[in-house]
Design a protein around this motif. Structure first.
Motif, PDB file in Angstrom:
ATOM      1  N   GLN A 173       0.847  -1.179   0.000  1.00  0.00           N
ATOM      2  CA  GLN A 173       0.000   0.000   0.000  1.00  0.00           C
ATOM      3  C   GLN A 173       0.888   1.235   0.000  1.00  0.00           C
ATOM      4  O   GLN A 173       1.860   1.304   0.753  1.00  0.00           O
ATOM      5  CB  GLN A 173      -0.915   0.031   1.236  1.00  0.00           C
ATOM      6  N   ILE A 174       0.535   2.191  -0.850  1.00  0.00           N
ATOM      7  CA  ILE A 174       1.327   3.425  -0.907  1.00  0.00           C
ATOM      8  C   ILE A 174       0.416   4.634  -0.867  1.00  0.00           C
ATOM      9  O   ILE A 174      -0.788   4.541  -1.142  1.00  0.00           O
ATOM     10  CB  ILE A 174       2.184   3.489  -2.188  1.00  0.00           C
TER      11      ILE A 174
ATOM     12  N   VAL B 290      11.262   7.260   3.304  1.00  0.00           N
ATOM     13  CA  VAL B 290      10.608   6.439   2.287  1.00  0.00           C
ATOM     14  C   VAL B 290      10.490   5.012   2.820  1.00  0.00           C
ATOM     15  O   VAL B 290      11.488   4.375   3.153  1.00  0.00           O
ATOM     16  CB  VAL B 290      11.402   6.440   0.956  1.00  0.00           C
ATOM     17  N   ASP B 291       9.255   4.501   2.907  1.00  0.00           N
ATOM     18  CA  ASP B 291       9.045   3.179   3.488  1.00  0.00           C
ATOM     19  C   ASP B 291       9.299   2.083   2.454  1.00  0.00           C
ATOM     20  O   ASP B 291       9.444   2.352   1.252  1.00  0.00           O
ATOM     21  CB  ASP B 291       7.622   3.066   4.046  1.00  0.00           C
TER      22      ASP B 291
ATOM     23  N   MET C 280      14.801   8.274  -3.273  1.00  0.00           N
ATOM     24  CA  MET C 280      15.570   7.306  -2.500  1.00  0.00           C
ATOM     25  C   MET C 280      16.479   7.964  -1.470  1.00  0.00           C
ATOM     26  O   MET C 280      16.974   7.309  -0.557  1.00  0.00           O
ATOM     27  CB  MET C 280      16.408   6.429  -3.442  1.00  0.00           C
ATOM     28  N   GLN C 281      16.711   9.268  -1.592  1.00  0.00           N
ATOM     29  CA  GLN C 281      17.579   9.971  -0.653  1.00  0.00           C
ATOM     30  C   GLN C 281      16.921  10.178   0.709  1.00  0.00           C
ATOM     31  O   GLN C 281      17.577  10.355   1.714  1.00  0.00           O
ATOM     32  CB  GLN C 281      17.982  11.336  -1.223  1.00  0.00           C
TER      33      GLN C 281
ATOM     34  N   LYS D  40       9.346  -0.603  -3.049  1.00  0.00           N
ATOM     35  CA  LYS D  40       8.875  -1.687  -3.913  1.00  0.00           C
ATOM     36  C   LYS D  40       8.055  -1.141  -5.077  1.00  0.00           C
ATOM     37  O   LYS D  40       8.153  -1.632  -6.204  1.00  0.00           O
ATOM     38  CB  LYS D  40       8.037  -2.683  -3.099  1.00  0.00           C
ATOM     39  N   TYR D  41       7.254  -0.112  -4.781  1.00  0.00           N
ATOM     40  CA  TYR D  41       6.430   0.505  -5.828  1.00  0.00           C
ATOM     41  C   TYR D  41       7.305   1.171  -6.886  1.00  0.00           C
ATOM     42  O   TYR D  41       7.068   1.016  -8.090  1.00  0.00           O
ATOM     43  CB  TYR D  41       5.489   1.530  -5.196  1.00  0.00           C
TER      44      TYR D  41
END
Length: 302
Positions: free
Chosen positions: A182-183, A265-266, A260-261, A271-272
């Motif tokens: 989930q995002i 970010v979970d 990504m920095q 993955k998304y």
């Protein structure tokens, strides 16, 4: 290779089950399109069962695309196209109106939509339904533009339509249930990444489908738009389209690096993002191998 053959087999058998392939020529063309390979490319880590759900939906989607483009009583008739697509909307609205489930393609959608609902929430179903409806609206708009010779005047204007007419967002929507994540879509950088990945896939498709679409007088193609808006020759328009694709790739890399920095970010978002890249890269390689966009006469256009 075994997984690809297994997926291709399921893809073909599902289409035959719902009588979506009727003639020998269509049978050969369908197998040459390699839709099963596409799903293996864009969802490489998904289980076979869930991969089948994705391929069945895309299977249906490709048949809708052919229906709108090729059926004699629908081709170049925006009003009739809208009536036909509204029948599919009824199924996505979970309504059973008389006459809706009389065609093979409608029954096929009912099958795959019923299975999707078993593994998704009502919130996701609404989002997915709305994405498909935007695709329907774009199909109708493109038919209107083709009939009136009314083309978008810029790449930006074209991209807004193409992000829906390419139906790429449906594959992005499927990431969550297929990967069981989930995002949140509230991140502006993530939404920009989604848009640029969408553009990259659609522009690549425009390049590979150009020959076929020029013979049919289609206008939903970045090369056609560049010719029209910039008064380019065909060669100049193709070259400019390649530049746009490369620019999108640079923008995608920049947004991925930026996202990504952030330590916040979970794992689901990571993955998304990786799945977006899989879809983009997988789609590119599929276009190089698939026979879907080949023409009878393989002559150089430029």
């Amino acid at each position: 290779m075994e997984e690809i053959l297994k997926t291709e087999k399921h893809c073909y058998e599902w289409a035959k089950k719902f009588d979506l392939i009727m003639e020998k020529t269509a049978d050969k063309k369908f197998k040459g399109s390699k839709f099963g390979l596409l799903i293996c490319y864009i969802f490489p880590t998904v289980s076979f069962e869930r991969r089948c759900l994705a391929i069945d939906f895309f299977n249906w989607l490709f048949f809708v695309d052919d229906l709108v483009d090729n059926k004699k009583d629908l081709k170049d008739n925006p009003e009739k196209i809208k009536i036909e697509l509204d029948k599919f909307k009824t199924i996505l609205d979970n309504k059973s109106l008389p006459g809706v489930l009389q065609s093979s393609i409608s029954i096929a959608l009912w099958d795959v939509w019923s299975r999707m609902k078993k593994i998704t929430s009502e919130k996701w179903q609404l989002k997915f339904r709305n994405t498909v409806l935007l695709y329907f609206d774009a199909c109708y708009l493109n038919a209107l533009n083709k009939r009136s010779h009314n083309l978008p005047n810029s790449v930006e204007e074209y991209s807004k339509i193409r992000r829906h007419s390419g139906a790429v967002m449906t594959s992005f929507n499927l990431i969550e249930p297929l990967l069981e994540i989930q995002i949140s879509q509230n991140n502006i950088d993530l939404q920009n990444l989604v848009n640029y990945c969408n553009d990259h896939i659609c522009f690549i498709n425009d390049l590979y489908s150009l020959k076929k679409e020029l013979t049919k007088g289609e206008v939903d193609n970045i090369i056609v738009i560049l010719q029209h808006s910039n008064h380019y020759s065909l060669r100049e328009a193709i070259d400019h389209a390649v530049v746009l694709i490369n620019n999108r790739m640079t923008q995608i890399k920049n947004f991925v690096d930026k996202l990504m920095q952030f330590s916040l970010v979970d794992q689901d978002t990571i993955k998304y993002i990786n799945a977006l890249i899989d879809i983009m890269v997988g789609s590119f390689y599929w276009h190089k191998i698939s026979g879907r966009y080949s023409t009878k006469k393989d002559k150089r256009m430029v």
